[in-house]
Every structure is written in structure tokens, then in C-alpha cells.
Write an enzyme that holds these catalytic residues in place. Structure first.
Site, PDB file in Angstrom:
ATOM      1  N   GLY A 229      -1.582  12.734   0.660  1.00 33.51           N
ATOM      2  CA  GLY A 229      -2.981  12.361   1.021  1.00 33.51           C
ATOM      3  C   GLY A 229      -3.191  12.648   2.423  1.00 33.51           C
TER       4      GLY A 229
ATOM      5  N   ARG B  36       0.827  12.405   7.377  1.00 30.13           N
ATOM      6  CA  ARG B  36       2.004  12.149   6.810  1.00 30.13           C
ATOM      7  C   ARG B  36       2.583  13.733   6.474  1.00 30.13           C
ATOM      8  NH1 ARG B  36       2.208   7.569   3.394  1.00 30.13           N
ATOM      9  NH2 ARG B  36       2.563   5.853   4.978  1.00 30.13           N
TER      10      ARG B  36
ATOM     11  N   ARG C 167     -10.546  21.138   9.605  1.00 23.45           N
ATOM     12  CA  ARG C 167     -11.441  20.129   9.124  1.00 23.45           C
ATOM     13  C   ARG C 167     -10.145  18.743   9.386  1.00 23.45           C
ATOM     14  NH1 ARG C 167     -15.886  19.798   5.368  1.00 23.45           N
ATOM     15  NH2 ARG C 167     -16.837  21.705   5.452  1.00 23.45           N
TER      16      ARG C 167
ATOM     17  N   ARG D 199       2.684  16.306  -5.539  1.00 22.35           N
ATOM     18  CA  ARG D 199       2.085  15.227  -4.901  1.00 22.35           C
ATOM     19  C   ARG D 199       3.067  14.027  -4.334  1.00 22.35           C
ATOM     20  NH1 ARG D 199      -1.383  11.581  -3.213  1.00 22.35           N
ATOM     21  NH2 ARG D 199      -1.767   9.433  -4.171  1.00 22.35           N
TER      22      ARG D 199
ATOM     23  N   SER E  51       0.987   7.393  -2.321  1.00 26.94           N
ATOM     24  CA  SER E  51       1.290   5.895  -2.825  1.00 26.94           C
ATOM     25  C   SER E  51       0.214   5.626  -3.803  1.00 26.94           C
ATOM     26  CB  SER E  51       0.803   4.976  -1.478  1.00 26.94           C
ATOM     27  OG  SER E  51      -0.351   5.088  -1.246  1.00 26.94           O
TER      28      SER E  51
ATOM     29  N   ASP F 166       1.061  -1.108  -3.029  1.00 27.50           N
ATOM     30  CA  ASP F 166       0.508  -2.375  -3.228  1.00 27.50           C
ATOM     31  C   ASP F 166       0.605  -2.731  -4.861  1.00 27.50           C
ATOM     32  OD1 ASP F 166      -1.895  -0.133  -2.550  1.00 27.50           O
ATOM     33  OD2 ASP F 166      -2.285  -1.370  -4.364  1.00 27.50           O
TER      34      ASP F 166
ATOM     35  N   ARG G  49       6.466   1.427   5.560  1.00 28.86           N
ATOM     36  CA  ARG G  49       6.033   2.437   4.735  1.00 28.86           C
ATOM     37  C   ARG G  49       6.722   3.782   4.831  1.00 28.86           C
ATOM     38  NH1 ARG G  49       0.308   1.547   2.688  1.00 28.86           N
ATOM     39  NH2 ARG G  49       0.249  -0.866   2.674  1.00 28.86           N
TER      40      ARG G  49
HETATM   41  N1  HPA Z   1      -5.682   2.073  -6.136  1.00 24.52           N
HETATM   42  C1  HPA Z   1      -6.231   3.308  -6.024  1.00 24.52           C
HETATM   43  N2  HPA Z   1      -5.307   4.104  -5.262  1.00 24.52           N
HETATM   44  C2  HPA Z   1      -4.391   3.743  -4.205  1.00 24.52           C
HETATM   45  C3  HPA Z   1      -3.987   2.293  -4.517  1.00 24.52           C
HETATM   46  C4  HPA Z   1      -4.574   1.543  -5.287  1.00 24.52           C
HETATM   47  O1  HPA Z   1      -4.707  -0.044  -5.501  1.00 24.52           O
HETATM   48  N3  HPA Z   1      -2.921   1.877  -3.987  1.00 24.52           N
HETATM   49  C5  HPA Z   1      -2.759   3.281  -3.300  1.00 24.52           C
HETATM   50  N4  HPA Z   1      -3.507   4.075  -3.730  1.00 24.52           N
END
Ligand code: HPA
Length: 236
Positions: free
Chosen positions: A20, A24, A43, A87, A90, A204, A217
Site C-alpha cells: 500500500g 515500502r 503523485r 499485494r 498489513s 493489529d 514492522r
Molecule cells: N482495518 C482495516 N485495514 C487494516 C487494518 C484494520 O484493522 N489493519 C491493517 N489494515
């Protein structure tokens, strides 16, 4: 050149890894590719092409969310001839058995809506990963000893989610994690007959509230890049 990508046609490889975050993409290209060359910065969305084990690879940012990813995936496939798009990103864990740092290989990606909604209308299309990539990634992850889960994920339109009831239903139905891009990547790839997969690191957790410390990370992200590269070129 396209509207959003400044590369000349030959500058993009047939295999594209898509984090994304554009920074990275820069980090992954400089860390894992030989002779990386910046091929896009329109951009601020960075793309690099180099080689990995002799194979040409482009690592190009997707931005956050499906509308952004959809622009880049469409242009990479239609204008630059990308044939394999992976892709690397995370996600938030949605099952107790899914722990922070684990890897999820998204077999399917559910959503409330995607940019392809206008085509499908009343159809609940089921976006799914390419099997050759999925099985090769599962083998590569196992060989690395990375704890890996294969199954359905949820591609959300919002990060700041206001629907705990919906998350509960997804957890109940076995959804492993939530992110914001894979469903549309799968839609666009399937539409054009090319291969796609999402390899995700759990950063997370929606149930436990834990989050990956920022110092960790980078190394977790590196495992994902290697799994994606090995999957892309397995049996090739
Ligand atoms: N929500 C949406 N997208 C994400 C999250 C999440 O908790 N963590 C990493 N990408």
C-alpha cells in the site's frame, strides 16, 4: 506513460508486488531486488523495477483503499502487460487463533462494496486468489517456518469502522483478517485473466486490541516480500 504511471511500457515487469505504502515499495525494492530503478513517481506513488534471482520484478505502491489500488492495477495490467500481481500488506486479525505477526494468505476477499460493484450489480461475485500463487505461497511460508493461515478475509472501505456487529458476524463466519484492497485486486485480475494474491501480515488485532510495535514492522514485512517473490516464480 499512463495517467497515473510515468514508466515507459518496457519498464514494468510482468510480475508486480504491490504494497500500500510507496515508501515500502522503495524499501522492498532496495532490500530484495538487484539493480532497482525507480520507474514511477507520479503523485508520489513510487514504483521500482529490478531483478530477483534473475527474474524481472516491479514493486509498485497501490495506495490505501480499493479505489486507489484499482487505478494502479488496471493500468499495470491493461497498459503495461502485468500478468502476476501480489499485494503485500498489513491487516487486522479477526480470529483468536490469528496472532500478531502471523501471515494470512487470502483465499477469498469479502466486501460490502468495491469499485467493481457497478459491473456486478445484483451479483454477489466471490473474488478469489489464483490457486497457483496461493499454493506456492503456502509452501514458501511453511518452508520459512512462518505461522500462516489460509482462508477468507474482509476488504473494508473504512479503517475507522463503525459496525462492530458486522465484524462479529465475520469473525463468526471464519474471516481471518481485515484490510482494504484485496477484493478489488482479485476482481480486476480475474476480469483480465491474470494472477493475483494478497499476502498479509497481521499488524493489529480487532479482538485483543494488540498492535505490532513499529520496530518489528520491517522484519515482518520482509518475510512477506520473500514469500511473495518465491510464490511468483515457483515452477517458472
Ligand atoms: N482495518 C482495516 N485495514 C487494516 C487494518 C484494520 O484493522 N489493519 C491493517 N489494515
Amino acid at each position: 506513460m499512463t495517467i497515473h504511471i510515468g514508466a515507459t511500457p518496457g519498464e514494468i515487469a510482468e510480475t508486480v508486488l504491490m504494497p500500500g505504502d510507496p515508501y515500502r515499495a522503495k524499501w522492498a525494492a532496495e532490500t530484495f531486488l538487484s539493480d532497482p530503478v525507480c520507474v514511477n513517481e507520479v503523485r508520489g506513488m513510487l514504483g521500482y523495477t529490478g531483478t530477483w534471482n534473475g527474474h524481472r520484478v516491479t514493486i509498485h505502491g497501490s495506495g490505501m483503499g480499493m479505489p486507489s489500488l484499482s487505478i494502479y492495477a488496471n493500468e499495470l495490467i491493461r497498459d503495461y502487460g502485468a500478468k502476476t500481481l501480489i499485494r503485500i500488506g498489513s491487516c487486522g486479525g479477526m480470529q483468536d487463533k490469528v496472532k500478531i505477526r502471523d501471515v494470512i494468505l487470502a483465499m477469498t476477499a469479502s466486501s460490502i462494496s468495491t469499485p467493481s460493484r457497478g459491473i456486478f450489480k445484483e451479483l454477489n461475485f466471490a473474488p478469489c486468489a489464483d490457486w497457483s500463487l496461493l499454493s506456492a505461497a503456502a509452501q514458501a511460508a511453511e518452508a520459512k517456518g512462518t505461522t500462516t493461515h489460509v482462508g477468507g478475509i474482509y476488504s473494508a472501505d473504512v479503517f475507522y469502522d463503525e459496525r462492530p456487529d458486522l465484524n462479529e458476524q465475520m469473525t463468526r463466519h471464519g474471516i481471518l483478517g481485515v484490510e482494504m484492497e484485496a477484493a478489488e485486486l482479485y476482481n480486476v485480475a480475474l476480469r483480465h485473466g491474470v494472477r493475483a494474491l494478497a499476502v498479509l501480515t497481521v499488524s493489529d488485532h480487532l479482538i485483543t486490541g494488540e498492535a505490532l510495535p513499529s520496530a518489528d514492522r520491517e522484519s515482518s514485512f520482509g518475510d512477506m516480500v520473500e514469500i511473495a517473490l518465491e510464490a511468483a516464480f515457483a515452477h517458472r
